[in-house]
Design a protein around this motif. Structure first.
Motif, PDB file in Angstrom:
ATOM      1  N   GLY A  66     -13.145 -62.758  19.556  1.00 15.05           N
ATOM      2  CA  GLY A  66     -12.016 -63.605  19.203  1.00 15.05           C
ATOM      3  C   GLY A  66     -11.204 -64.015  20.420  1.00 15.05           C
ATOM      4  O   GLY A  66     -10.770 -65.169  20.541  1.00 15.05           O
ATOM      5  N   VAL A  67     -11.003 -63.077  21.349  1.00 15.56           N
ATOM      6  CA  VAL A  67     -10.286 -63.392  22.587  1.00 15.56           C
ATOM      7  C   VAL A  67     -11.072 -64.408  23.413  1.00 15.56           C
ATOM      8  O   VAL A  67     -10.492 -65.334  23.997  1.00 15.56           O
ATOM      9  CB  VAL A  67     -10.045 -62.106  23.405  1.00 15.56           C
ATOM     10  CG1 VAL A  67      -9.469 -62.441  24.784  1.00 15.56           C
ATOM     11  CG2 VAL A  67      -9.103 -61.173  22.664  1.00 15.56           C
ATOM     12  N   LEU A  68     -12.386 -64.260  23.446  1.00 22.41           N
ATOM     13  CA  LEU A  68     -13.212 -65.181  24.218  1.00 22.41           C
ATOM     14  C   LEU A  68     -13.154 -66.597  23.646  1.00 22.41           C
ATOM     15  O   LEU A  68     -13.080 -67.580  24.401  1.00 22.41           O
ATOM     16  CB  LEU A  68     -14.663 -64.689  24.246  1.00 22.41           C
ATOM     17  CG  LEU A  68     -15.621 -65.457  25.161  1.00 22.41           C
ATOM     18  CD1 LEU A  68     -15.177 -65.347  26.609  1.00 22.41           C
ATOM     19  CD2 LEU A  68     -17.051 -64.930  25.011  1.00 22.41           C
ATOM     20  N   VAL A  69     -13.177 -66.714  22.334  1.00 21.88           N
ATOM     21  CA  VAL A  69     -13.069 -68.037  21.699  1.00 21.88           C
ATOM     22  C   VAL A  69     -11.734 -68.686  22.053  1.00 21.88           C
ATOM     23  O   VAL A  69     -11.669 -69.877  22.393  1.00 21.88           O
ATOM     24  CB  VAL A  69     -13.225 -67.913  20.172  1.00 21.88           C
ATOM     25  CG1 VAL A  69     -12.881 -69.239  19.491  1.00 21.88           C
ATOM     26  CG2 VAL A  69     -14.648 -67.499  19.813  1.00 21.88           C
ATOM     27  N   LYS A  70     -10.655 -67.918  21.992  1.00 25.10           N
ATOM     28  CA  LYS A  70      -9.346 -68.441  22.357  1.00 25.10           C
ATOM     29  C   LYS A  70      -9.318 -68.870  23.818  1.00 25.10           C
ATOM     30  O   LYS A  70      -8.684 -69.871  24.186  1.00 25.10           O
ATOM     31  CB  LYS A  70      -8.260 -67.394  22.102  1.00 25.10           C
ATOM     32  CG  LYS A  70      -7.988 -67.105  20.636  1.00 25.10           C
ATOM     33  CD  LYS A  70      -6.880 -66.072  20.486  1.00 25.10           C
ATOM     34  CE  LYS A  70      -6.591 -65.781  19.017  1.00 25.10           C
ATOM     35  NZ  LYS A  70      -5.508 -64.752  18.856  1.00 25.10           N
ATOM     36  N   THR A  71      -9.995 -68.115  24.667  1.00 25.68           N
ATOM     37  CA  THR A  71     -10.040 -68.430  26.094  1.00 25.68           C
ATOM     38  C   THR A  71     -10.700 -69.774  26.345  1.00 25.68           C
ATOM     39  O   THR A  71     -10.173 -70.612  27.097  1.00 25.68           O
ATOM     40  CB  THR A  71     -10.803 -67.324  26.855  1.00 25.68           C
ATOM     41  OG1 THR A  71     -10.109 -66.083  26.712  1.00 25.68           O
ATOM     42  CG2 THR A  71     -10.941 -67.661  28.320  1.00 25.68           C
ATOM     43  N   ILE A  72     -11.850 -69.999  25.727  1.00 23.18           N
ATOM     44  CA  ILE A  72     -12.559 -71.267  25.923  1.00 23.18           C
ATOM     45  C   ILE A  72     -11.783 -72.421  25.292  1.00 23.18           C
ATOM     46  O   ILE A  72     -11.712 -73.524  25.867  1.00 23.18           O
ATOM     47  CB  ILE A  72     -13.985 -71.187  25.340  1.00 23.18           C
ATOM     48  CG1 ILE A  72     -14.760 -70.042  25.994  1.00 23.18           C
ATOM     49  CG2 ILE A  72     -14.719 -72.503  25.547  1.00 23.18           C
ATOM     50  CD1 ILE A  72     -14.868 -70.133  27.500  1.00 23.18           C
TER      51      ILE A  72
END
Length: 257
Positions: A66-72
């Motif tokens: 979830g954090v990675l999706v927000k990052t991208i």
């Protein structure tokens, strides 16, 4: 000398004893004498070589995803980033995704625990003679690497950055003119300077009595470069993506509209 594992001799003796019990056959003595112990995987008790994995991979990997999706999505939603040539976007993505992800972990207040890599998997590697397998070739997460990551997170938590401070700090990380091969390096340099200026302008009214805060934020950001993308990949995403290349997923996420 600081990088030398101090418990190698002990672990070699331990591995020898384990192998002796496993391979206890008539010719074990001759085979045992010919073994190259430097090639035998062993459990190392020092942080430099001690491999670890997530204690609760199912929950933590889901949160990390979830954090990675927000990052991208943060990168995709920056108008200035979208103005860059696709090749420059790709180069900047490859350079900054790991530091941005760590900032995302800090911003979300995400904590996690690790445990030693299961010992039976070590024995399995010995028995199957799989030193040349792709799994072994990849650098596994170590306790020293995880502790470095946790120290970085604690540093940001102690600073207690506001959402705007996080946003502009991410901008300074994304627009890095030192990335090799950029065709719009001057434009990227200008964007980084704008992000740094905006960060300073946000810090001053929020913390008027703390003149060193801006410098301390940049100092904390410099710690992000000490955390390797490989550590992030192997610790948080390898249990999910298997043998796939995480960068391929990131590129698909970035350029999907």
């Amino acid at each position: 000398m600081d990088n030398v594992c101090q418990c190698t001799d002990y672990n070699v003796r331990q591995s020898n004893a384990i192998l002796y019990n496993i391979l206890n056959q008539e010719n074990v003595k001759s085979s045992h004498n010919n073994l190259n112990y430097n090639l035998i995987p062993h459990r190392c008790n020092c942080e430099m070589r001690r491999t670890v994995c997530l204690k609760s991979p199912a929950d933590i990997c889901q949160e990390a995803s979830g954090v990675l999706v927000k990052t991208i999505n943060f990168m995709k939603n920056l108008p200035a980033f979208n103005q860059l040539p696709p090749n420059d976007q790709l180069s900047l993505l490859q350079s900054c995704w790991a530091p941005l992800f760590i900032l995302g972990l800090a911003q979300e207040g995400m904590n996690f625990d690790v445990v030693d890599t299961p010992a039976d998997s070590m024995l399995k590697r010995i028995l199957l003679n799989s030193q040349e397998s792709s799994e072994t070739e990849r650098e596994q997460p170590t306790l020293v690497g995880v502790n470095k990551l946790k120290s970085c997170l604690k540093k940001f938590w102690s600073l207690d950055l506001s959402p705007k401070e996080y946003a502009y700090l991410k901008g300074t990380m994304i627009f890095n003119p030192d990335v090799k091969g950029l065709t719009a390096a001057l434009f990227v340099e200008g964007l980084q300077q704008e992000a740094q200026h905006a960060l300073r302008e946000v810090v001053q009214p929020l913390h008027p009595g703390d003149r060193s805060r801006f410098a301390r934020i940049l100092l904390a950001a410099s710690m992000l470069k000490t955390i390797t993308p490989n550590l992030i990949t192997e610790l948080f995403f390898r249990p999910v993506i298997g043998q796939a290349d995480l960068l391929d997923f990131l590129v698909d996420m970035l350029f999907s509209r």
